[in-house]
Structures are given as structure tokens and as C-alpha cells.
Write an enzyme that holds these catalytic residues in place. Structure first.
Site, mmCIF file in Angstrom:
data_model
loop_
_atom_site.group_PDB
_atom_site.id
_atom_site.type_symbol
_atom_site.label_atom_id
_atom_site.label_comp_id
_atom_site.label_asym_id
_atom_site.label_seq_id
_atom_site.Cartn_x
_atom_site.Cartn_y
_atom_site.Cartn_z
ATOM 1 N N GLU A 81 1.275 13.614 9.189
ATOM 2 C CA GLU A 81 2.363 13.627 8.218
ATOM 3 C C GLU A 81 2.863 12.204 8.003
ATOM 4 O O GLU A 81 3.158 11.491 8.956
ATOM 5 C CB GLU A 81 3.507 14.521 8.718
ATOM 6 C CG GLU A 81 3.023 15.945 8.952
ATOM 7 C CD GLU A 81 4.137 16.958 8.868
ATOM 8 O OE1 GLU A 81 4.972 16.866 7.954
ATOM 9 O OE2 GLU A 81 4.158 17.853 9.730
HETATM 10 C C1 FAD Z 1 3.073 24.715 16.382
HETATM 11 C C2 FAD Z 1 3.299 23.225 16.252
HETATM 12 C C3 FAD Z 1 3.067 22.617 15.044
HETATM 13 C C4 FAD Z 1 3.248 21.241 14.912
HETATM 14 N N1 FAD Z 1 2.893 20.644 13.733
HETATM 15 C C5 FAD Z 1 2.878 19.310 13.662
HETATM 16 C C6 FAD Z 1 2.252 18.668 12.561
HETATM 17 O O1 FAD Z 1 1.658 19.326 11.712
HETATM 18 N N2 FAD Z 1 2.314 17.303 12.487
HETATM 19 C C7 FAD Z 1 2.923 16.561 13.459
HETATM 20 O O2 FAD Z 1 2.949 15.338 13.343
HETATM 21 N N3 FAD Z 1 3.486 17.152 14.548
HETATM 22 C C8 FAD Z 1 3.445 18.498 14.671
HETATM 23 N N4 FAD Z 1 3.929 19.097 15.800
HETATM 24 C C9 FAD Z 1 4.643 18.271 16.801
HETATM 25 C C10 FAD Z 1 3.712 17.518 17.760
HETATM 26 O O3 FAD Z 1 2.688 18.358 18.186
HETATM 27 C C11 FAD Z 1 4.529 17.047 18.963
HETATM 28 O O4 FAD Z 1 5.614 16.259 18.499
HETATM 29 C C12 FAD Z 1 3.760 16.213 19.971
HETATM 30 O O5 FAD Z 1 2.469 16.708 20.196
HETATM 31 C C13 FAD Z 1 4.558 16.168 21.268
HETATM 32 O O6 FAD Z 1 3.927 15.372 22.238
HETATM 33 P P1 FAD Z 1 4.703 15.048 23.595
HETATM 34 O O7 FAD Z 1 3.822 14.219 24.435
HETATM 35 O O8 FAD Z 1 6.050 14.547 23.288
HETATM 36 O O9 FAD Z 1 4.949 16.478 24.278
HETATM 37 P P2 FAD Z 1 3.893 17.541 24.866
HETATM 38 O O10 FAD Z 1 2.697 17.612 24.004
HETATM 39 O O11 FAD Z 1 4.674 18.792 25.059
HETATM 40 O O12 FAD Z 1 3.484 16.919 26.261
HETATM 41 C C14 FAD Z 1 4.175 17.175 27.458
HETATM 42 C C15 FAD Z 1 3.195 17.646 28.515
HETATM 43 O O13 FAD Z 1 3.926 17.958 29.695
HETATM 44 C C16 FAD Z 1 3.354 19.088 30.305
HETATM 45 N N5 FAD Z 1 4.362 19.688 31.192
HETATM 46 C C17 FAD Z 1 5.418 20.458 30.891
HETATM 47 N N6 FAD Z 1 6.119 20.773 31.991
HETATM 48 C C18 FAD Z 1 5.498 20.168 33.023
HETATM 49 C C19 FAD Z 1 5.745 20.107 34.422
HETATM 50 N N7 FAD Z 1 6.801 20.730 34.961
HETATM 51 N N8 FAD Z 1 4.894 19.399 35.196
HETATM 52 C C20 FAD Z 1 3.824 18.759 34.651
HETATM 53 N N9 FAD Z 1 3.553 18.780 33.339
HETATM 54 C C21 FAD Z 1 4.383 19.473 32.528
HETATM 55 C C22 FAD Z 1 2.952 19.961 29.150
HETATM 56 O O14 FAD Z 1 1.947 20.875 29.525
HETATM 57 C C23 FAD Z 1 2.454 18.921 28.141
HETATM 58 O O15 FAD Z 1 1.066 18.705 28.270
HETATM 59 C C24 FAD Z 1 3.715 20.463 15.991
HETATM 60 C C25 FAD Z 1 3.932 21.076 17.219
HETATM 61 C C26 FAD Z 1 3.689 22.439 17.359
HETATM 62 C C27 FAD Z 1 3.822 23.052 18.721
#
Ligand code: FAD
Ligand code: NAG
Ligand code: NAG
Length: 486
Positions: A81
């Protein structure tokens, strides 16, 4: 005497330098995109003594493909996006490098593809007018937003802005247009979402208005692997990451810190010690008690974390024996206008993305997501079929398969992405990222400008790692957060 002292001092200094070269050690909690990008940033800065603890059996977190009726679809993030603007979205660069199969999403013809609650299309001029009106109110809202004081004290919701403009969507048509404009992006209604912090949205203002749908059998998660392969060792033959510093299936339950270091305990009873920890779990997870902090996080931190929203966006995939929906140019997206706002509202057909698969995607959010997560897939399928029959008549075939992701019920996510609610000012937002002693925070919900997005997660990982590096390497450990009144 004086000389002796100098020698001793020199020895001391050398020793201290050696000690720094051996450490420091960092534990990263979570191997989503932000955790991986934080680890890569630390690695690039020479901090190689890290350990990544991930709860699930894979990296990538909310960017995750899954097999559905023979094809890989994305149950999490799907779009790049913010493309075609003045600045280049780093994810777009990766998508190009990896030659990810991707498709420009064209919503221009949606006015010709909007269905009445009881079936039949609305006239395209009627929908066109509703969309134009919604867009014009939105640009008025942009101007209003720009005039609000930076303190955030006068922030209003998008709905309040609409009220001020005497435009509150009430008809089924106006509601579905409103839903498509706001809920379909933020996964929460205008009643909840902050005007000041989402209108205009930095993602589109900076990176461009275009969005591209990723439909690649390697998965959108390829972008995460792309970054991971640059600093984690990989088995040449299989391509699998085999770096001992990445530990999967490790659920962190306890993080304690003292003046000398941190101790992290996982559900299986393993205990890890390090100098610092970087927590990358979603804000939804931070709002639960999955991870206990000792001592407790300070109340300013807890308040900041609990005030922000974790939204829920559910992508329901349905498979059919054959297609019965319109195909061809300008038919990819279609709307269903129900009196019940947000009831199976936005549909997408995949003749280009997954040819021959006969798959539809319908997106629901927020309360509908929570309701649907709690019922059986059979019930959801029956509801979706009823809506499809309204749109396309009673003689359509039954869906042969359904995929209903349950991000909200999942204790490792508790939702899909963060949304900026009314009432949280910039100062409080920045407190979500602020470190507490040796505990640092990253994740899309800490992104300076792009919370809720893939690029937000990626850039947040870099930023949070740099905050840690500044402290470790240069001794600048005090994080400056602009006061809310400045
Ligand atoms: C359905 C959906 C649609 C989306 N659509 C879009 C889109 O089209 N375009 C876009 O840009 N963004 C989109 N997003 C948002 C995007 O996917 C997220 O903003 C991004 O992937 C988040 O990354 P992160 O590393 O912050 O979090 P996460 O990906 O949540 O990473 C955190 C990690 O921590 C792990 N974890 C959790 N608790 C623990 C624990 N206690 N101990 C060890 N590990 C743990 C989890 O398993 C995970 O792997 C979407 C998200 C979803 C779910
Ligand atoms: C950017 O916009 C131009 C002109 O509107 C268009 O031709 C081009 O395909 C777009 N590129 C991307 C990457 O969207
Ligand atoms: C818009 O959609 C209608 C109805 O599906 C279709 O007939 C028409 O060809 C489309 N127009 C354009 C310009 O794509």
C-alpha cells in the site's frame, strides 16, 4: 608516579573496549517483519550476539500465506500500500527485486458494481454521486484536520467531522460507500478513528495512492525471508534458515530486568539472559497478560499501550465449482449494500490473480469479525451464500470450501493491525515505542508514520533498533519524546 597512573588508565580503557566488543547481547521477542528487520539492523551495526524467540513455527508473523483449495492465498497482509508517490515505499522496492507477482487494484469502476440489499445493481450514477460526495467531505476533512492544534487536544473522530459537514451516512448505499472508504482501510468505523492522525494518511500522502495486490505462490512473506536471508545463515540446499540464533516455537511468558541485564523465560521453561530485549509482539498481545513484565511496566507505558486500538480485519475466502460472477475489466471489486452496516460488504474476484481457481474474497471487520470468529465456518458459509444469492440469484452453486482466519482469537496476535483512535495524541503514541530500562519496543504499532502496515513494521524495526544502538554504542539512552503541549 604520574606516568604509572596513565599506564593504568590505558590498560583499563583497553579492557573496557574489549568487553564491549564481546557483548552486548540482545533477545528479540517475535520474528514478524519488525523483529526480523530490527535484528538485521543490529547485525549490520556489529551486534551479532542476538537471539530471536518466536512463538509460532514460522517467521513473518502477520504476513503469512496458507494453502486454500490448492492455491496459496494470503490470510494476513495482501497489498503493498502506497505506491507511485513522491517517496518510494521500501516494500515496493523489495517486491520489484523479488519479482513478486502483483496486481494494481483498480477501484475506479466500483460505482457500476454495487448491489442492492435485495439484489440488482444500483445505477452507476447514483453510486457515483454517493462516492463523489463522500470524497468531497473527506477532502474538507483534510483541511479541517490540518487546522487542528498539534497537541491533539482538539482531535475529533472522522464521524464527528462528517457530522460537522452535515453528512452522516444512513442509507444502505451511503453506509457501504462509507465502509469502503474507511473501515475497509482501518478495520474500525469512523466513529472510532482519529481524524487528525489518519486524514491525510502518511502512507498515501508520501508513498502514493496506488495499492498492489500480491498474488505470488511464494507468498507475500517472501519480503520477510528476503531480509532474513541477508543476515541469518541459510541451508544452501533447502533454502531454509538454519541459524541457531533464531528459535521457533518459543513462547515468551516472562521478561524481568535488573540494573545488570534481562532474563526472558519461555513457556517450555527455558531461561535466556541478555543485556537488552526488543519486544516486537503486536499491541493486541501487549494488551493481554501473555507476557508478564517484572517489575511491572510503569503506568505511563501501560496507559499508552492500552489506549491504542488493535483492529480486526477478516479475509474470508470462498471456493466454487465454477464462476457465476461478472468478469472482465472493471469488475474485480464489488460492494453489497446492507442495512446492517458492514455485513459482507466488500467483495473481490480473482480471475487475474488466481485464474481457474473460482475463488472469491469477502472482507469483514470489527464487530462482524469478532462475531464470525466465534461461529462455525459452516454458519459463515451459509451467511455468505445468502448474500451471494441476493446478488446473483438463487441458482448459484454452493461454495465447496471456505477459509475464515481467526486473528482476533489467536493469543499471538489478538487482532490484525493497529488503528489510531480518537483521543490518543502524538505524545501518548510515542510512549508506546519508548524503552523502559533495558526493554525496547518495536512493531507496526510503534512506526513513526505508518502504523498498521507492512512498511510500518519494516521501518519500525529499523528505527527501534537504531534507538537501542544509540544507547549501547554511544551512550545516548535517554529517549526524547516531545511533550504533548509542544
Ligand atoms: C488480515 C490482515 C491483513 C493485512 N493487510 C495488510 C495489507 O494489505 N497491507 C499492509 O501493508 N499491511 C497489512 N496488514 C498489516 C501487516 O501485516 C502488519 O502491520 C505487519 O505484518 C506487522 O508486523 P509486526 O512485526 O509488527 O508484527 P507481527 O507480524 O505480529 O510479529 C510479531 C511476532 O511475534 C510473535 N509473538 C507473539 N507473541 C509472542 C510471544 N509471547 N513470544 C514469542 N513470540 C511471540 C508472533 O507470532 C509474530 O510472529 C494486514 C494484517 C492482517 C493480519
Ligand atoms: C504510476 O502512475 C503512472 C501515471 O499515472 C502510471 O502510468 C504507472 O503505471 C504508475 N506506476 C505504478 C508503479 O503504479
Ligand atoms: C464497469 O463495470 C460494469 C459492470 O460490471 C462493466 O459492464 C463495465 O464494462 C465496466 N466498465 C469499465 C470501464 O471497466
Amino acid at each position: 608516579m604520574e606516568r604509572m597512573f596513565v599506564v593504568a588508565l590505558l590498560l583499563l580503557t583497553t579492557h573496557a573496549v574489549l568487553a564491549i566488543a564481546a557483548g552486548p547481547s540482545v533477545i528479540i521477542v517475535g520474528a514478524g517483519f519488525s523483529g526480523i528487520s530490527a535484528a538485521k539492523t543490529l547485525s549490520d551495526a556489529g551486534i551479532k550476539d542476538f537471539l530471536i524467540l518466536e512463538a509460532t513455527d514460522h517467521i513473518g508473523g502477520r504476513i503469512h500465506k496458507t494453502n486454500f483449495a490448492g492455491i496459496n492465498v494470503e490470510k494476513g497482509a495482501n497489498w503493498v500500500e502506497g505506491v507511485n508517490g513522491t517517496e518510494v515505499n521500501p516494500i515496493w522496492v523489495m517486491a520489484n527485486e523479488l519479482k513478486l507477482r502483483r496486481f494494481y487494484s483498480d477501484y475506479d469502476n466500483i460505482s457500476s458494481n454495487t448491489y442492492n440489499q435485495e439484489g440488482g445493481l444500483y445505477g452507476s450514477s447514483e453510486v457515483g454521486k454517493a462516492i463523489e460526495e463522500s470524497e468531497s467531505i473527506h477532502s474538507d476533512g483534510e483541511k479541517l484536520s490540518a487546522r487542528l492544534p498539534p497537541s491533539g487536544r482538539s482531535d475529533i473522530s472522522i464521524l464527528t467531522m462528517q457530522r460537522l459537514k452535515n453528512h452522516v451516512p444512513t442509507s444502505a448505499l451511503d453506509m457501504v460507500v462509507d465502509y469502503y472508504s474507511y473501515d475497509y482501510e482501518f478495520a474500525e468505523p469512523p466513529r472510532v478513528t482519529s481524524l487528525q492522525n489518519t486524514v491525510p494518511l502518511p502512507t498515501f500522502a508520501r508513498f502514493g495512492e496506488s495499492v498492489y495486490f500480491v498474488a505470488d505462490q511464494r507468498g507475500y512473506e517472501s519480503v520477510v525471508y528476503h531480509v532474513a536471508h541477508q543476515f541469518l545463515s541459510t541451508d544452501k540446499a533447502s533454502g531454509a534458515i538454519n541459524d541457531p540464533r533464531l528459535k521457533l516455537n518459543k513462547v515468551v511468558r516472562h521478561i524481568s530486568q535488573s540494573s545488570t541485564g534481562v532474563t526472558v523465560t519461555t513457556e517450555d521453561g527455558s531461561v535466556y539472559k541478555a543485556d537488552y530485549v526488543m519486544v516486537s509482539v503486536s499491541i493486541g498481545v501487549l494488551q493481554t497478560k501473555l507476557i508478564k513484565f517484572e517489575p511491572d511496566l510503569p503506568s505511563w507505558k501501560i496507559l499508552a499501550v492500552y489506549q491504542f486500538d488493535m483492529a480486526v480485519y477478516t479475509k474470508i475466502f470462498l471456493k466454487f465449482p465454477y464462476t457465476f460472477w461478472p468478469e472482465g475489466t472493471g469488475t474485480e471489486f464489488f460492494l453489497y449494500a446492507s442495512e446492517r452496516r458492514g455485513y459482507y460488504p466488500v467483495w473481490q474476484q480473482f480471475e487475474k490473480q488466481y485464474p481457474g481457481a473460482n475463488v472469491l474474497l469477502v472482507t469483514v471487520t470489527d464487530e462482524e469479525s469478532r462475531r464470525i470468529e466465534q461461529q462455525s465456518d459452516e454458519e459463515t458459509k451459509a451467511e455468505a451464500m445468502e448474500v451471494l444469492k441476493k446478488m446473483f440469484g438463487p441458482n448459484i452453486p454452493d461454495a465447496t470450501d471456505i477459509l475464515v482466519p481467526r486473528w482476533w482469537s489467536d493469543r499471538f496476535y489478538k487482532g490484525t493491525f493497529s488503528n489510531w483512535p480518537i483521543g490518543v495524541n502524538r505524545y501518548e503514541y510515542d510512549q508506546i515505542r519508548a524503552p523502559v530500562g533495558r526493554i525496547y519496543f518495536t512493531g507496526e504499532h510503534t512506526s513513526e508514520h505508518y502504523n498498521g502496515y507492512v512498511h510500518g513494521a519494516y521501518l519500525a524495526g529499523i528505527d527501534s533498533a537504531n534507538i537501542m544502538i544509540k544507547c549501547i554504542k554511544h551512550g545516548f539512552c535517554k529517549v526524547q519524546i516531545k511533550d504533548k503541549d509542544s
